[in-house]
Design an enzyme around this catalytic site. Structure first.
Site, PDB file in Angstrom:
ATOM      1  N   TYR A  53      10.448  -4.521  -2.621  1.00  0.00           N
ATOM      2  CA  TYR A  53       9.542  -5.512  -2.017  1.00  0.00           C
ATOM      3  C   TYR A  53      10.324  -6.695  -1.457  1.00  0.00           C
ATOM      4  O   TYR A  53       9.927  -7.306  -0.463  1.00  0.00           O
ATOM      5  CB  TYR A  53       8.468  -5.948  -3.037  1.00  0.00           C
ATOM      6  CG  TYR A  53       7.472  -4.835  -3.289  1.00  0.00           C
ATOM      7  CD1 TYR A  53       7.615  -3.961  -4.366  1.00  0.00           C
ATOM      8  CD2 TYR A  53       6.433  -4.598  -2.388  1.00  0.00           C
ATOM      9  CE1 TYR A  53       6.733  -2.901  -4.553  1.00  0.00           C
ATOM     10  CE2 TYR A  53       5.545  -3.542  -2.569  1.00  0.00           C
ATOM     11  CZ  TYR A  53       5.712  -2.686  -3.652  1.00  0.00           C
ATOM     12  OH  TYR A  53       4.841  -1.622  -3.824  1.00  0.00           O
ATOM     13  N   ARG A  56      11.302  -5.822   2.062  1.00  0.00           N
ATOM     14  CA  ARG A  56      10.170  -5.884   2.982  1.00  0.00           C
ATOM     15  C   ARG A  56       9.736  -7.329   3.229  1.00  0.00           C
ATOM     16  O   ARG A  56       9.365  -7.710   4.327  1.00  0.00           O
ATOM     17  CB  ARG A  56       8.999  -5.052   2.435  1.00  0.00           C
ATOM     18  CG  ARG A  56       9.322  -3.558   2.370  1.00  0.00           C
ATOM     19  CD  ARG A  56       8.246  -2.780   1.664  1.00  0.00           C
ATOM     20  NE  ARG A  56       7.003  -2.765   2.417  1.00  0.00           N
ATOM     21  CZ  ARG A  56       5.845  -2.334   1.894  1.00  0.00           C
ATOM     22  NH1 ARG A  56       5.805  -1.919   0.630  1.00  0.00           N
ATOM     23  NH2 ARG A  56       4.751  -2.321   2.623  1.00  0.00           N
ATOM     24  N   GLN A  86      -5.396  -2.916   4.820  1.00  0.00           N
ATOM     25  CA  GLN A  86      -4.633  -2.244   3.754  1.00  0.00           C
ATOM     26  C   GLN A  86      -3.210  -2.824   3.712  1.00  0.00           C
ATOM     27  O   GLN A  86      -2.458  -2.540   2.794  1.00  0.00           O
ATOM     28  CB  GLN A  86      -4.545  -0.747   4.017  1.00  0.00           C
ATOM     29  CG  GLN A  86      -5.896  -0.047   4.041  1.00  0.00           C
ATOM     30  CD  GLN A  86      -5.759   1.377   4.518  1.00  0.00           C
ATOM     31  OE1 GLN A  86      -5.519   2.299   3.729  1.00  0.00           O
ATOM     32  NE2 GLN A  86      -5.906   1.578   5.826  1.00  0.00           N
ATOM     33  N   ASN A  87      -2.883  -3.623   4.718  1.00  0.00           N
ATOM     34  CA  ASN A  87      -1.515  -4.126   4.839  1.00  0.00           C
ATOM     35  C   ASN A  87      -1.258  -5.265   3.856  1.00  0.00           C
ATOM     36  O   ASN A  87      -2.157  -6.046   3.554  1.00  0.00           O
ATOM     37  CB  ASN A  87      -1.247  -4.600   6.268  1.00  0.00           C
ATOM     38  CG  ASN A  87      -1.403  -3.463   7.268  1.00  0.00           C
ATOM     39  OD1 ASN A  87      -1.338  -2.290   6.902  1.00  0.00           O
ATOM     40  ND2 ASN A  87      -1.683  -3.797   8.519  1.00  0.00           N
ATOM     41  N   HIS A 104      -4.865  -4.077  -0.573  1.00  0.00           N
ATOM     42  CA  HIS A 104      -3.695  -3.658  -1.357  1.00  0.00           C
ATOM     43  C   HIS A 104      -2.780  -4.819  -1.713  1.00  0.00           C
ATOM     44  O   HIS A 104      -1.615  -4.602  -2.055  1.00  0.00           O
ATOM     45  CB  HIS A 104      -2.927  -2.570  -0.586  1.00  0.00           C
ATOM     46  CG  HIS A 104      -3.742  -1.315  -0.434  1.00  0.00           C
ATOM     47  ND1 HIS A 104      -3.499  -0.380   0.552  1.00  0.00           N
ATOM     48  CD2 HIS A 104      -4.811  -0.844  -1.129  1.00  0.00           C
ATOM     49  CE1 HIS A 104      -4.370   0.614   0.435  1.00  0.00           C
ATOM     50  NE2 HIS A 104      -5.191   0.347  -0.569  1.00  0.00           N
ATOM     51  N   GLY A 169      -4.747   1.732  13.263  1.00  0.00           N
ATOM     52  CA  GLY A 169      -3.426   1.916  12.647  1.00  0.00           C
ATOM     53  C   GLY A 169      -3.437   2.388  11.218  1.00  0.00           C
ATOM     54  O   GLY A 169      -2.606   1.965  10.412  1.00  0.00           O
ATOM     55  N   SER A 171      -3.807   6.083   8.753  1.00  0.00           N
ATOM     56  CA  SER A 171      -3.934   7.552   8.744  1.00  0.00           C
ATOM     57  C   SER A 171      -5.142   7.970   7.912  1.00  0.00           C
ATOM     58  O   SER A 171      -5.437   9.156   7.770  1.00  0.00           O
ATOM     59  CB  SER A 171      -2.659   8.164   8.150  1.00  0.00           C
ATOM     60  OG  SER A 171      -2.482   7.654   6.828  1.00  0.00           O
TER      61      SER A 171
HETATM   62  N1  APR Z   1      -0.629   1.490  17.096  1.00  0.00           N
HETATM   63  C1  APR Z   1      -1.670   2.032  16.406  1.00  0.00           C
HETATM   64  N2  APR Z   1      -1.526   2.947  15.409  1.00  0.00           N
HETATM   65  C2  APR Z   1      -0.264   3.317  15.110  1.00  0.00           C
HETATM   66  C3  APR Z   1       0.874   2.800  15.781  1.00  0.00           C
HETATM   67  C4  APR Z   1       0.645   1.844  16.811  1.00  0.00           C
HETATM   68  N3  APR Z   1       1.659   1.304  17.508  1.00  0.00           N
HETATM   69  N4  APR Z   1       1.988   3.378  15.239  1.00  0.00           N
HETATM   70  C5  APR Z   1       1.556   4.215  14.284  1.00  0.00           C
HETATM   71  N5  APR Z   1       0.204   4.199  14.216  1.00  0.00           N
HETATM   72  C6  APR Z   1      -0.666   4.957  13.327  1.00  0.00           C
HETATM   73  C7  APR Z   1      -0.075   6.263  12.858  1.00  0.00           C
HETATM   74  O1  APR Z   1      -0.345   7.303  13.790  1.00  0.00           O
HETATM   75  C8  APR Z   1      -0.801   6.486  11.542  1.00  0.00           C
HETATM   76  O2  APR Z   1      -2.035   7.172  11.743  1.00  0.00           O
HETATM   77  O3  APR Z   1      -0.838   4.178  12.153  1.00  0.00           O
HETATM   78  C9  APR Z   1      -1.105   5.060  11.053  1.00  0.00           C
HETATM   79  C10 APR Z   1      -0.244   4.631   9.888  1.00  0.00           C
HETATM   80  O4  APR Z   1      -0.582   5.458   8.803  1.00  0.00           O
HETATM   81  P1  APR Z   1       0.195   5.234   7.420  1.00  0.00           P
HETATM   82  O5  APR Z   1       1.652   5.142   7.671  1.00  0.00           O
HETATM   83  O6  APR Z   1      -0.337   6.259   6.467  1.00  0.00           O
HETATM   84  O7  APR Z   1      -0.269   3.781   6.942  1.00  0.00           O
HETATM   85  P2  APR Z   1      -1.628   3.381   6.257  1.00  0.00           P
HETATM   86  O8  APR Z   1      -2.765   4.246   6.713  1.00  0.00           O
HETATM   87  O9  APR Z   1      -1.782   1.906   6.446  1.00  0.00           O
HETATM   88  O10 APR Z   1      -1.344   3.676   4.701  1.00  0.00           O
HETATM   89  C11 APR Z   1      -2.359   3.312   3.781  1.00  0.00           C
HETATM   90  O11 APR Z   1      -0.901   3.862   1.958  1.00  0.00           O
HETATM   91  O12 APR Z   1       1.224   3.779   1.162  1.00  0.00           O
HETATM   92  C12 APR Z   1      -0.012   3.224   1.041  1.00  0.00           C
HETATM   93  O13 APR Z   1      -0.530   1.081   0.297  1.00  0.00           O
HETATM   94  C13 APR Z   1       0.023   1.774   1.373  1.00  0.00           C
HETATM   95  O14 APR Z   1      -1.614   0.454   2.537  1.00  0.00           O
HETATM   96  C14 APR Z   1      -0.854   1.660   2.597  1.00  0.00           C
HETATM   97  C15 APR Z   1      -1.743   2.865   2.488  1.00  0.00           C
END
Ligand code: APR
Length: 224
Positions: A53, A56, A86-87, A104, A169, A171
């Site tokens: 952390y 980051r 979630q960020n 989170h 943004g 998944s």
């Molecule tokens: N603009 C929009 N979306 C984007 C971009 C961009 N420039 N770049 C990537 N993405 C999308 C990816 O295609 C993906 O679907 O953002 C998403 C990121 O997904 P993850 O990496 O899984 O992140 P997230 O969904 O925030 O994860 C959720 O998981 O690890 C835990 O606690 C952590 O809060 C996090 C949670």
């Protein structure tokens, strides 16, 4: 005033320079969740977890919100805007967003491992031996895998009143956060901005990056 809830994940901060989690080159390719993001990991190797952390947090101090974070704030001219993220970064707040709910936790806060009291630490390092006022070790004020998501009910309440839900943004891989979508029963429109492009029933999918799509979507929502 109509209510808009914007639900964001790591993808909205990607173009500011923060790695996402599950894209190629993402954080979970470099680190194992069980080594750095669970309560067990903190007991087993607190130094490694704190270092994860600290890296980051240090990076966060060197980057800025991008035009996607900034554009969202224009919606307040016409809508009651709530952001649920979630960020753990502070880029929404630094872009000027007022009503931000973190599911989170926050990278810029620490929490007592005993009293759970929260302390703002901005971008400072957090190390073994950094104690709360009662003499107990401090930990990052983030939600680790397997831990409760204390703000989930507040987030559900916001989403259940939303006339429009915008998802940017994420998944939609991690629960319970991803289940928020199921509470948008009043929403006339659910819009997902996802450069990978996904097929989801009753959801308008914009297959673009956040910095491209968000300013144009805000313009459209302010026009009609
Ligand atoms: N603009 C929009 N979306 C984007 C971009 C961009 N420039 N770049 C990537 N993405 C999308 C990816 O295609 C993906 O679907 O953002 C998403 C990121 O997904 P993850 O990496 O899984 O992140 P997230 O969904 O925030 O994860 C959720 O998981 O690890 C835990 O606690 C952590 O809060 C996090 C949670």
């Amino acid at each position: 005033m109509k209510q808009i809830v914007v639900f964001t994940g790591a993808g909205i901060s990607a173009e500011s320079g923060l790695a996402t989690f599950r894209d190629s080159g993402g954080l979970w390719e470099k680190y194992k969740i069980d080594d750095v993001a669970t309560p067990k990991a903190f007991i087993k190797n607190p130094d490694l977890v704190l270092k994860f952390y600290n890296i980051r947090r240090k990076q966060l101090s060197t980057i800025k919100p991008n035009v996607a974070h900034i554009s969202l704030n224009r919606l307040s001219a016409k809508y009651k805007l709530s952001i649920v993220t979630q960020n753990i970064d502070d880029l929404h707040e630094r872009s000027g967003s007022k009503n931000v709910l973190h599911l989170h936790g926050k990278l810029t806060e620490a929490r007592s491992t005993k009293t759970n009291k929260v302390y703002p630490i901005n971008y400072k390092e957090l190390n073994i031996g950094d104690l709360c006022e009662n003499g107990f070790q401090l930990r990052p004020n983030v939600v680790w895998f397997g831990e409760e998501v204390p703000n989930m009910n507040k987030a559900i309440k916001k989403v259940s009143h939303a006339h429009i839900m915008i998802i940017i943004g994420t998944s939609l891989n991690v629960y319970p956060a991803a289940s928020l979508l199921n509470y948008a029963n009043k929403a006339k429109r659910i819009i997902l901005i996802e450069p990978k492009g996904v097929k989801m029933n009753d959801i308008e999918v914009i297959k673009e990056k956040a910095t491209q799509a968000v300013p144009l979507l805000v313009d459209e929502l302010l026009m009609n």
